[in-house]
Enzyme design. Structure first.
Site, PDB file in Angstrom:
ATOM      1  N   ASP A  22      28.929  63.951 -29.332  1.00 27.14           N
ATOM      2  CA  ASP A  22      27.504  64.171 -29.111  1.00 27.14           C
ATOM      3  C   ASP A  22      26.837  62.716 -28.817  1.00 27.14           C
ATOM      4  O   ASP A  22      25.839  62.206 -29.251  1.00 27.14           O
ATOM      5  CB  ASP A  22      26.580  64.575 -30.500  1.00 27.14           C
ATOM      6  CG  ASP A  22      26.932  66.214 -30.287  1.00 27.14           C
ATOM      7  OD1 ASP A  22      27.982  66.935 -29.816  1.00 27.14           O
ATOM      8  OD2 ASP A  22      26.352  66.814 -31.244  1.00 27.14           O
ATOM      9  N   ASP A  82      31.844  67.514 -27.277  1.00 23.93           N
ATOM     10  CA  ASP A  82      30.648  67.701 -26.484  1.00 23.93           C
ATOM     11  C   ASP A  82      29.624  66.538 -26.157  1.00 23.93           C
ATOM     12  O   ASP A  82      28.666  66.389 -26.597  1.00 23.93           O
ATOM     13  CB  ASP A  82      29.821  68.610 -27.657  1.00 23.93           C
ATOM     14  CG  ASP A  82      30.720  69.871 -27.740  1.00 23.93           C
ATOM     15  OD1 ASP A  82      31.282  70.500 -27.227  1.00 23.93           O
ATOM     16  OD2 ASP A  82      30.471  70.210 -29.312  1.00 23.93           O
TER      17      ASP A  82
END
Length: 328
Positions: free
Chosen positions: A153, A180
């Site tokens: 992230d 991600d």
């Protein structure tokens, strides 16, 4: 000639130049500057924002930008010279959003020629956790020639806290991470950026989070490059954080061993997002390009389909804010 007297308030209203047009502050570790931290300079700006030039060095601090019109620029020869770094993980600060090294929620935010890093993952005894380097949720934000360093992230490109859609533009940036590491639900356009997967058992470049068909959010990557370290495993273009995730790669050079199907499920065997998400490529090239083997629900765009995702089309022709430069 008759002289007309104006009150101080009237004079300010009709004749003054806004502070945002004239305010320029400098940040440096050296003694001659008034500000030795980035946050102190931001706090000193007027409500309308202004320009802050940051001299080379490592600034170990968490930074929040709540005002509109704030422009942060590194004055070094390259982004590596000016670094804003911190090391919070979601697991120890109470959530992903709170982990961000730099959190910018003000509109018309500009970030230029510096590095933002979350080095939480570099501490070997830390448990795995989301750890955001940059969180941007303002409208008309432009991130130019910036390095974003993290692991899980790294970059949150999201809507504002009131749910209003945010338009964001990233140009000539380097963004690295593993799971991600570009995520959120902003209307974000990336041009000539490099996304680099670091060594991990899984690397997922994107986790877009469009929630509903009518939500005007998407990630578009135009003339970008995807790379990965040799230790990066199970490399995927993206997975759907929300059911209607929308991600388009245009003329992307995929210099990474992306899985044949390109895209992956959020939780294989548990979720079924491919039927609702929109994943597309146009003229991908290099070793990771595999149009024939891609996930059947994804799209290989024609010339006319790709044109609908051009920069001007994406922002509905309203691109004047992209040419807005910091005043100095």
């Amino acid at each position: 000639m008759r002289m007309i007297a104006l009150s101080a308030a009237a004079l300010a209203e009709c004749c003054s130049i806004s502070a945002a047009d004239t305010q320029l502050l400098f940040v440096s570790h050296a003694g001659e500057t008034a500000y030795h931290s980035v946050q102190a300079a931001i706090d000193a700006l007027p409500p309308q924002g202004g320009d802050i030039q940051i001299k080379p060095g490592i600034y170990r601090e968490k930074v929040k930008v709540l005002k509109p019109g704030v422009h942060l620029k590194g004055t070094g020869k390259k982004p590596d010279d000016t670094i804003i770094a911190y090391g919070d993980g979601a697991i120890n600060v109470g959530g992903t959003a709170r982990s961000a090294t730099l959190n910018a929620s003000g509109d018309d935010f500009r970030l230029d020629n510096l590095t933002v890093q979350n080095d939480y993952s570099l501490k070997g005894d830390n448990p795995a956790s989301q750890a955001v380097a940059l969180s941007v949720t303002g409208d008309r934000d432009a991130i130019i020639h910036v390095r974003l360093l993290g692991a899980q992230d790294t970059l949150f490109a999201g809507k504002g806290p009131n749910g209003r859609m945010s338009r964001q533009y990233f140009s000539d940036c380097y963004i690295e991470g593993h799971v991600d590491f570009v995520f959120g639900n902003a209307k974000a356009y990336f041009r000539r950026c490099e996304l680099h997967g670091i060594a991990n058992q899984a690397v997922v470049y994107t986790a877009q989070s469009k929630r509903a068909p009518g939500e005007d959010s998407a990630f578009v990557f135009d003339q970008c490059r995807l790379t990965a370290e040799p230790g990066a495993r199970y490399v995927a273009l993206g997975r759907a954080w929300r059911p209607y995730a929308t991600v388009i790669f245009l003329s992307t050079k995929i210099d990474a061993p992306v899985i044949a199907e390109g895209w992956r499920e959020w939780a294989p065997g548990k979720t079924d997002t491919f039927r609702t998400a929109y994943y597309a490529e146009y003229k991908s090239s290099s070793i990771g390009a595999n149009p024939a083997g891609r996930e059947p629900h994804s799209h290989q765009l024609t010339d006319s389909e790709a044109a609908k995702w051009s920069l001007k089309a994406f922002f509905g022709g309203a691109t004047d804010w992209l040419s807005s430069k910091p005043s100095r």
